[in-house]
Design an enzyme around this catalytic site. Structure first.
Site, PDB file in Angstrom:
ATOM      1  N   ARG A   1       0.838  -1.203   0.000  1.00  0.00           N
ATOM      2  CA  ARG A   1       0.000   0.000   0.000  1.00  0.00           C
ATOM      3  C   ARG A   1       0.868   1.246   0.000  1.00  0.00           C
ATOM      4  O   ARG A   1       1.710   1.424   0.877  1.00  0.00           O
ATOM      5  CB  ARG A   1      -0.928   0.003   1.216  1.00  0.00           C
ATOM      6  CG  ARG A   1      -1.939   1.147   1.180  1.00  0.00           C
ATOM      7  CD  ARG A   1      -2.980   1.024   2.254  1.00  0.00           C
ATOM      8  NE  ARG A   1      -2.428   1.316   3.584  1.00  0.00           N
ATOM      9  CZ  ARG A   1      -3.173   1.524   4.667  1.00  0.00           C
ATOM     10  NH1 ARG A   1      -4.487   1.441   4.585  1.00  0.00           N
ATOM     11  NH2 ARG A   1      -2.613   1.775   5.827  1.00  0.00           N
TER      12      ARG A   1
ATOM     13  N   ASP B   1       2.379 -10.875  10.480  1.00  0.00           N
ATOM     14  CA  ASP B   1       3.266 -10.735  11.619  1.00  0.00           C
ATOM     15  C   ASP B   1       3.146 -11.918  12.565  1.00  0.00           C
ATOM     16  O   ASP B   1       4.142 -12.446  13.089  1.00  0.00           O
ATOM     17  CB  ASP B   1       2.968  -9.445  12.390  1.00  0.00           C
ATOM     18  CG  ASP B   1       3.507  -8.210  11.686  1.00  0.00           C
ATOM     19  OD1 ASP B   1       4.392  -8.364  10.820  1.00  0.00           O
ATOM     20  OD2 ASP B   1       3.049  -7.092  12.009  1.00  0.00           O
TER      21      ASP B   1
ATOM     22  N   THR C   1      -0.987   7.652  -1.256  1.00  0.00           N
ATOM     23  CA  THR C   1      -2.246   7.514  -1.994  1.00  0.00           C
ATOM     24  C   THR C   1      -3.174   6.469  -1.376  1.00  0.00           C
ATOM     25  O   THR C   1      -4.366   6.442  -1.674  1.00  0.00           O
ATOM     26  CB  THR C   1      -1.978   7.106  -3.452  1.00  0.00           C
ATOM     27  OG1 THR C   1      -1.409   5.788  -3.476  1.00  0.00           O
ATOM     28  CG2 THR C   1      -1.021   8.087  -4.109  1.00  0.00           C
TER      29      THR C   1
ATOM     30  N   ASP D   1      -2.320  -8.681  12.974  1.00  0.00           N
ATOM     31  CA  ASP D   1      -1.753  -8.786  11.628  1.00  0.00           C
ATOM     32  C   ASP D   1      -1.374 -10.240  11.362  1.00  0.00           C
ATOM     33  O   ASP D   1      -0.480 -10.789  12.008  1.00  0.00           O
ATOM     34  CB  ASP D   1      -0.521  -7.885  11.500  1.00  0.00           C
ATOM     35  CG  ASP D   1       0.027  -7.852  10.083  1.00  0.00           C
ATOM     36  OD1 ASP D   1       0.583  -8.884   9.643  1.00  0.00           O
ATOM     37  OD2 ASP D   1      -0.095  -6.813   9.419  1.00  0.00           O
TER      38      ASP D   1
END
Length: 210
Positions: free
Chosen positions: A105, A204, A109, A201
């Protein structure tokens, strides 16, 4: 359950998911449970694969026996967390072809940016199962499926461990022809875009990184 979304409510799936959600669960246990739950989810996602028959001979007689029809499945992992689901499904379907989509990502933006893309040949003739543990905002997943469709895929199923309503809505808007199979439709997203109650996550927790 809708035509677009299937939540797998099997007790074994839900039990394993509960252990994965707990913050005290170790990386090793999390990784093993993800592999086990992916096998169970794979049964659901492959339920409607096309089947034909072939004549075989058992020790007692000849029979027309069912077998998978058409070209081998394609599994496409959205890196990096998708690999946790991919490994388990490959235990069940070791002959499947495998592809990878790498996206990150852009922090300015907030749009997904491609950094890797490789999918099997003749993907237009294969059932394609796209795997990513988390369907959160849906932006990366929708972008990945855009890329896979551009490569020629026509018959796509999206498999995830957890989904947020926002991600399901985004996917339905962008790809109404792609059914979603998940172990849980959670409550929503935090301000940071994490699924809640979720499990943190997935990448992770699977790889022991922070």
């Amino acid at each position: 359950m809708t035509d677009h979304l299937t939540v797998v409510s099997h007790p074994l799936v839900q039990h394993k998911l509960t252990i994965m959600r707990e913050k005290e669960t170790s990386t090793a246990v999390f990784r093993q449970l993800l592999r086990e739950i992916s096998l169970l989810l794979a049964y659901e996602v492959t339920r409607d694969l096309p089947v034909s028959t072939k004549k075989i001979e058992t020790p007692l007689c000849e029979m027309d026996a069912p077998q998978l029809d058409g070209k081998k499945l394609a599994l496409v992992s959205i890196l990096r967390a998708g690999n946790g689901l991919l490994d388990g499904i490959l235990e069940l379907i070791p002959s499947a072809r495998v592809g990878f989509v790498g996206l990150y990502r852009d922090e300015e933006t907030l749009q997904p940016v491609e950094y890797y893309f490789k999918v099997p040949a003749e993907i237009d003739d294969r059932v394609v199962i796209v795997v990513d543990p988390m369907l959160a905002t849906g932006n990366s997943s929708a972008a990945a499926i855009d890329m896979i469709k551009n490569a020629g895929a026509k018959n796509i199923i999206f498999l995830c461990l957890l989904a947020a309503p926002e991600g399901v809505a985004k996917m339905k808007e962008a790809h109404p022809d792609v059914p979603i199979v998940t172990a849980s439709l959670d409550d929503g997203l935090t301000d940071q875009g994490y699924i809640t109650p979720g499990l943190g996550d997935a990448g992770d927790r699977m790889f022991g990184t922070k």
